[in-house]
Design a protein around this motif. Structure first.
Motif, PDB file in Angstrom:
ATOM      1  N   ALA A  30     -10.925  -7.559  -3.037  1.00 20.71           N
ATOM      2  CA  ALA A  30     -11.549  -8.809  -3.487  1.00 20.71           C
ATOM      3  C   ALA A  30     -11.949  -8.728  -4.955  1.00 20.71           C
ATOM      4  CB  ALA A  30     -12.758  -9.140  -2.617  1.00 20.71           C
ATOM      5  N   LEU A  31     -12.584  -7.626  -5.354  1.00 23.42           N
ATOM      6  CA  LEU A  31     -13.020  -7.480  -6.747  1.00 23.42           C
ATOM      7  C   LEU A  31     -11.819  -7.329  -7.668  1.00 23.42           C
ATOM      8  CD1 LEU A  31     -15.329  -7.190  -8.787  1.00 23.42           C
ATOM      9  CD2 LEU A  31     -15.380  -4.737  -8.245  1.00 23.42           C
ATOM     10  N   GLY A  32     -10.883  -6.488  -7.280  1.00 20.17           N
ATOM     11  CA  GLY A  32      -9.703  -6.260  -8.112  1.00 20.17           C
ATOM     12  C   GLY A  32      -8.807  -7.480  -8.228  1.00 20.17           C
ATOM     13  N   GLY A  33      -8.923  -8.392  -7.279  1.00 15.04           N
ATOM     14  CA  GLY A  33      -8.108  -9.593  -7.300  1.00 15.04           C
ATOM     15  C   GLY A  33      -8.664 -10.721  -8.156  1.00 15.04           C
ATOM     16  N   GLN A  34      -9.811 -10.499  -8.774  1.00 15.33           N
ATOM     17  CA  GLN A  34     -10.377 -11.527  -9.646  1.00 15.33           C
ATOM     18  C   GLN A  34      -9.559 -11.582 -10.934  1.00 15.33           C
ATOM     19  OE1 GLN A  34     -14.582 -10.977 -10.244  1.00 15.33           O
ATOM     20  NE2 GLN A  34     -14.982 -10.810  -8.059  1.00 15.33           N
ATOM     21  N   PRO A  35      -8.930 -12.720 -11.209  1.00 17.17           N
ATOM     22  CA  PRO A  35      -8.003 -12.796 -12.348  1.00 17.17           C
ATOM     23  C   PRO A  35      -8.654 -12.579 -13.708  1.00 17.17           C
ATOM     24  CG  PRO A  35      -8.350 -14.961 -11.388  1.00 17.17           C
ATOM     25  CD  PRO A  35      -9.032 -13.980 -10.488  1.00 17.17           C
ATOM     26  N   ASP A  36      -9.940 -12.800 -13.825  1.00 10.17           N
ATOM     27  CA  ASP A  36     -10.598 -12.659 -15.124  1.00 10.17           C
ATOM     28  C   ASP A  36     -11.400 -11.370 -15.262  1.00 10.17           C
ATOM     29  OD1 ASP A  36     -12.592 -13.367 -13.311  1.00 10.17           O
ATOM     30  OD2 ASP A  36     -13.674 -14.585 -14.772  1.00 10.17           O
ATOM     31  N   LEU A  37     -11.267 -10.442 -14.312  1.00  8.52           N
ATOM     32  CA  LEU A  37     -12.070  -9.218 -14.331  1.00  8.52           C
ATOM     33  C   LEU A  37     -11.875  -8.431 -15.621  1.00  8.52           C
ATOM     34  CD1 LEU A  37     -14.012  -7.310 -12.890  1.00  8.52           C
ATOM     35  CD2 LEU A  37     -12.007  -6.217 -11.839  1.00  8.52           C
ATOM     36  N   ASP A  38     -10.638  -8.166 -15.989  1.00 10.81           N
ATOM     37  CA  ASP A  38     -10.363  -7.392 -17.204  1.00 10.81           C
ATOM     38  C   ASP A  38     -10.934  -8.087 -18.440  1.00 10.81           C
ATOM     39  OD1 ASP A  38      -8.868  -5.100 -18.503  1.00 10.81           O
ATOM     40  OD2 ASP A  38      -7.989  -6.834 -19.538  1.00 10.81           O
ATOM     41  N   GLU A  39     -10.758  -9.377 -18.534  1.00 10.44           N
ATOM     42  CA  GLU A  39     -11.250 -10.119 -19.697  1.00 10.44           C
ATOM     43  C   GLU A  39     -12.775 -10.102 -19.762  1.00 10.44           C
ATOM     44  OE1 GLU A  39     -11.440 -11.830 -23.198  1.00 10.44           O
ATOM     45  OE2 GLU A  39      -9.608 -11.093 -22.270  1.00 10.44           O
ATOM     46  N   ARG A  40     -13.432 -10.206 -18.628  1.00  7.07           N
ATOM     47  CA  ARG A  40     -14.901 -10.158 -18.613  1.00  7.07           C
ATOM     48  C   ARG A  40     -15.415  -8.816 -19.119  1.00  7.07           C
ATOM     49  NH1 ARG A  40     -15.604 -11.548 -12.628  1.00  7.07           N
ATOM     50  NH2 ARG A  40     -17.564 -10.477 -12.906  1.00  7.07           N
ATOM     51  N   ILE A  41     -14.778  -7.740 -18.695  1.00  5.02           N
ATOM     52  CA  ILE A  41     -15.192  -6.413 -19.157  1.00  5.02           C
ATOM     53  C   ILE A  41     -14.870  -6.248 -20.636  1.00  5.02           C
ATOM     54  CG2 ILE A  41     -14.823  -3.941 -18.880  1.00  5.02           C
ATOM     55  CD1 ILE A  41     -14.382  -4.541 -15.877  1.00  5.02           C
ATOM     56  N   ARG A  42     -13.720  -6.733 -21.050  1.00  3.75           N
ATOM     57  CA  ARG A  42     -13.356  -6.653 -22.474  1.00  3.75           C
ATOM     58  C   ARG A  42     -14.389  -7.376 -23.349  1.00  3.75           C
ATOM     59  NH1 ARG A  42      -9.278  -4.875 -24.883  1.00  3.75           N
ATOM     60  NH2 ARG A  42      -7.930  -4.855 -23.049  1.00  3.75           N
ATOM     61  N   ARG A  43     -14.829  -8.549 -22.906  1.00  9.60           N
ATOM     62  CA  ARG A  43     -15.846  -9.294 -23.671  1.00  9.60           C
ATOM     63  C   ARG A  43     -17.147  -8.502 -23.771  1.00  9.60           C
ATOM     64  NH1 ARG A  43     -13.969 -13.992 -20.748  1.00  9.60           N
ATOM     65  NH2 ARG A  43     -15.820 -13.824 -19.451  1.00  9.60           N
ATOM     66  N   LEU A  44     -17.543  -7.848 -22.690  1.00 10.31           N
ATOM     67  CA  LEU A  44     -18.749  -7.016 -22.730  1.00 10.31           C
ATOM     68  C   LEU A  44     -18.577  -5.860 -23.712  1.00 10.31           C
ATOM     69  CD1 LEU A  44     -19.670  -6.879 -18.947  1.00 10.31           C
ATOM     70  CD2 LEU A  44     -20.958  -8.017 -20.764  1.00 10.31           C
ATOM     71  N   ALA A  45     -17.409  -5.231 -23.692  1.00  4.76           N
ATOM     72  CA  ALA A  45     -17.135  -4.136 -24.626  1.00  4.76           C
ATOM     73  C   ALA A  45     -17.167  -4.642 -26.067  1.00  4.76           C
ATOM     74  CB  ALA A  45     -15.787  -3.492 -24.309  1.00  4.76           C
ATOM     75  N   GLU A  46     -16.607  -5.812 -26.310  1.00 10.33           N
ATOM     76  CA  GLU A  46     -16.607  -6.383 -27.657  1.00 10.33           C
ATOM     77  C   GLU A  46     -18.018  -6.674 -28.138  1.00 10.33           C
ATOM     78  OE1 GLU A  46     -13.940  -9.687 -27.238  1.00 10.33           O
ATOM     79  OE2 GLU A  46     -12.171  -8.403 -27.473  1.00 10.33           O
ATOM     80  N   LYS A  47     -18.875  -7.154 -27.255  1.00  9.69           N
ATOM     81  CA  LYS A  47     -20.267  -7.427 -27.633  1.00  9.69           C
ATOM     82  C   LYS A  47     -20.983  -6.164 -28.102  1.00  9.69           C
ATOM     83  CE  LYS A  47     -21.334 -11.408 -24.729  1.00  9.69           C
ATOM     84  NZ  LYS A  47     -22.165 -11.897 -23.608  1.00  9.69           N
ATOM     85  N   ARG A  48     -20.522  -5.028 -27.634  1.00  9.13           N
ATOM     86  CA  ARG A  48     -21.144  -3.756 -28.011  1.00  9.13           C
ATOM     87  C   ARG A  48     -20.334  -2.994 -29.052  1.00  9.13           C
ATOM     88  NH1 ARG A  48     -22.526  -5.954 -23.667  1.00  9.13           N
ATOM     89  NH2 ARG A  48     -24.528  -5.640 -22.684  1.00  9.13           N
ATOM     90  N   GLY A  49     -19.368  -3.696 -29.655  1.00  5.34           N
ATOM     91  CA  GLY A  49     -18.568  -3.086 -30.709  1.00  5.34           C
ATOM     92  C   GLY A  49     -17.532  -2.101 -30.209  1.00  5.34           C
ATOM     93  N   LEU A  50     -17.167  -2.177 -28.920  1.00  5.29           N
ATOM     94  CA  LEU A  50     -16.216  -1.233 -28.351  1.00  5.29           C
ATOM     95  C   LEU A  50     -14.925  -1.896 -27.877  1.00  5.29           C
ATOM     96  CD1 LEU A  50     -18.771   0.801 -26.226  1.00  5.29           C
ATOM     97  CD2 LEU A  50     -17.684   1.525 -28.359  1.00  5.29           C
ATOM     98  N   GLY A  51     -14.722  -3.125 -28.245  1.00  9.18           N
ATOM     99  CA  GLY A  51     -13.552  -3.869 -27.779  1.00  9.18           C
ATOM    100  C   GLY A  51     -12.234  -3.207 -28.130  1.00  9.18           C
ATOM    101  N   ASP A  52     -12.157  -2.591 -29.294  1.00  8.01           N
ATOM    102  CA  ASP A  52     -10.904  -1.954 -29.705  1.00  8.01           C
ATOM    103  C   ASP A  52     -10.667  -0.630 -28.988  1.00  8.01           C
ATOM    104  OD1 ASP A  52     -13.077  -0.868 -31.086  1.00  8.01           O
ATOM    105  OD2 ASP A  52     -11.854  -0.288 -32.792  1.00  8.01           O
ATOM    106  N   ARG A  53     -11.675  -0.092 -28.303  1.00  8.38           N
ATOM    107  CA  ARG A  53     -11.548   1.176 -27.577  1.00  8.38           C
ATOM    108  C   ARG A  53     -11.285   0.970 -26.083  1.00  8.38           C
ATOM    109  NH1 ARG A  53     -10.751   3.235 -31.960  1.00  8.38           N
ATOM    110  NH2 ARG A  53     -12.374   4.161 -33.196  1.00  8.38           N
ATOM    111  N   TYR A  54     -11.564  -0.230 -25.591  1.00  7.28           N
ATOM    112  CA  TYR A  54     -11.413  -0.518 -24.169  1.00  7.28           C
ATOM    113  C   TYR A  54      -9.942  -0.589 -23.785  1.00  7.28           C
ATOM    114  CZ  TYR A  54     -11.359  -3.218 -19.851  1.00  7.28           C
ATOM    115  OH  TYR A  54     -11.116  -3.657 -18.578  1.00  7.28           O
ATOM    116  N   GLU A  55      -9.540   0.198 -22.789  1.00  3.68           N
ATOM    117  CA  GLU A  55      -8.147   0.260 -22.354  1.00  3.68           C
ATOM    118  C   GLU A  55      -7.875  -0.547 -21.091  1.00  3.68           C
ATOM    119  OE1 GLU A  55      -5.359   1.821 -23.674  1.00  3.68           O
ATOM    120  OE2 GLU A  55      -6.609   1.996 -25.439  1.00  3.68           O
TER     121      GLU A  55
END
Length: 78
Positions: A30-55
């Protein structure tokens, strides 16, 4: 979700992967099937200046770790 692991590269540029842990396989699906999961985590990483490091993100269940890795997250994360 019952826990979060951050797996960081051992050498520069120290990119990282996020692992989300669930209790059951069905919760993982159920969690892995959320289509925006990766993007949500990427946005959180970007807010903390880590967007370019998130794989990326992996979702795994304790049920699978118990069944396939003798209950050890260490072996699953390798």
């Amino acid at each position: 979700m019952d826990h979060v692991e951050y797996v960081v590269a051992f050498s520069e540029p120290f990119d990282f992967w996020v692992w989300l842990g669930t209790t059951t396989d069905s919760e993982r699906e159920a969690l892995g099937g959320q289509p925006d999961l990766d993007e949500r985590i990427r946005r959180l990483a970007e807010k903390r200046g880590l967007g370019d490091r998130y794989e990326g993100v992996t979702v795994e269940s304790q049920e699978t770790v118990d069944r396939d890795y003798a209950g050890h997250w260490f072996y699953r994360l390798r």
